[in-house]
Design a protein around this motif. Structure first.
Motif, PDB file in Angstrom:
ATOM      1  N   VAL A  76       0.836  -1.211   0.000  1.00 48.47           N
ATOM      2  CA  VAL A  76       0.000   0.000   0.000  1.00 48.47           C
ATOM      3  C   VAL A  76       0.868   1.258   0.000  1.00 48.47           C
ATOM      4  O   VAL A  76       0.583   2.215  -0.738  1.00 48.47           O
ATOM      5  N   ALA A  77       1.930   1.257   0.786  1.00 44.33           N
ATOM      6  CA  ALA A  77       2.813   2.433   0.847  1.00 44.33           C
ATOM      7  C   ALA A  77       3.423   2.721  -0.521  1.00 44.33           C
ATOM      8  O   ALA A  77       3.496   3.886  -0.951  1.00 44.33           O
ATOM      9  N   ILE A  78       3.852   1.682  -1.222  1.00 43.60           N
ATOM     10  CA  ILE A  78       4.432   1.861  -2.560  1.00 43.60           C
ATOM     11  C   ILE A  78       3.364   2.346  -3.529  1.00 43.60           C
ATOM     12  O   ILE A  78       3.581   3.297  -4.297  1.00 43.60           O
ATOM     13  N   ALA A  79       2.200   1.720  -3.499  1.00 45.59           N
ATOM     14  CA  ALA A  79       1.123   2.092  -4.429  1.00 45.59           C
ATOM     15  C   ALA A  79       0.718   3.553  -4.252  1.00 45.59           C
ATOM     16  O   ALA A  79       0.427   4.257  -5.230  1.00 45.59           O
ATOM     17  N   ASN A  80       0.724   4.019  -3.026  1.00 45.00           N
ATOM     18  CA  ASN A  80       0.296   5.394  -2.743  1.00 45.00           C
ATOM     19  C   ASN A  80       1.289   6.453  -3.218  1.00 45.00           C
ATOM     20  O   ASN A  80       0.984   7.646  -3.175  1.00 45.00           O
TER      21      ASN A  80
END
Length: 258
Positions: free
Chosen positions: A48-52
């Protein structure tokens, strides 16, 4: 070189759980779509952190019940009627990207398109073992299609319209190693057993073991897994293992509901 967007608006859709090793590449091969919706099953890694970090991406977290529910939620969230649905371990090549854009520029299009997939295991291309005819719907109009709710695994898209197939292959980097593949195939089997129980199927010892054995024979000999060498043997065994766990799961669900 900056990709030329399609004049037709497209929603890119992905479902994820702990896909930090894949998420950058799958997002970046969707650089020509107009939005990317990720339905994440509460990943515990950096997915999620990367996608955001990608401005075009919107992440929605939803508790995992089954694959079909996650996919239908993603469809509901898509802004545009044309959707391009990828698994995190799938990659669009430049020729396939060009073909998608060209297809959607035609005056008349189909309502859904199959993509033929090229399967990789542990970084090596697999040519047989049942993968040679592998194809899935990946590009379609969401007002013409939905995933059948009763199918909990190996999700099935029901299309109310015309169907086409694209020429260029979608790359499917399915599993990096034996342990990951084994875990995934067992989980598929467990869900499939639950699905069979919900359809009213009853456990039978002979069906259990005959289907398990036949699955191996079919993958390794009939579907020529033997020509893929060691990896063909592994794939054939794990496909049979998934069938074994399907019937173990069916038996378990039946006992729980006596």
């Amino acid at each position: 070189m900056t990709p030329q967007p399609s004049p037709v608006k497209i929603s890119g859709l992905i479902i994820t759980f702990n896909e930090e090793k894949n998420i950058r590449e799958v997002i970046e091969c969707l650089d020509f779509v107009d939005e990317i919706i990720i339905v994440d099953s509460y990943s515990t890694d950096n997915t999620v952190a990367i996608a955001n970090t990608y401005p075009k991406v919107k992440v929605i977290q939803n508790k995992f019940v089954d694959f079909t529910s996650q996919r239908n939620l993603a469809l509901d969230l898509a802004k545009y009627n044309w959707v391009l649905f990828l698994d995190a371990d799938e990659r669009i090549t430049p020729p396939l990207k060009a073909e998608i854009i060209a297809e959607l520029q035609k005056p008349e299009t189909k309502d859904a398109y199959y993509f033929v997939r090229k399967f990789f295991f542990a970084g090596k291309a697999i040519h047989f073992s049942g993968t040679q005819t592998d194809k899935n719907f990946r590009l379609f109009k969401k007002d013409k299609a939905h995933y059948i709710p009763e199918k909990l695994v190996h999700e099935t898209l029901k299309v109310d319209g015309t169907v086409g197939i694209l020429e260029n292959k979608l790359l499917h980097y399915s599993y990096d190693n034996y342990a990951i593949y084994k875990k995934k195939m067992i989980s598929y089997g467990v869900l499939k057993g639950k699905e069979l129980f919900q359809k009213g199927k009853r456990y039978n010892f002979f069906t259990h073991y005959l289907k398990t054995i036949f699955k191996f024979i079919k993958a390794f000999f009939i579907r020529l897994g033997i020509l893929d060498g060691k990896n063909g043997l592994i794939i054939s065994y794990l496909q049979a293992l998934s069938v074994h766990h399907t019937y173990k799961s069916l038996k378990f669900n039946q006992k729980q509901n006596i």
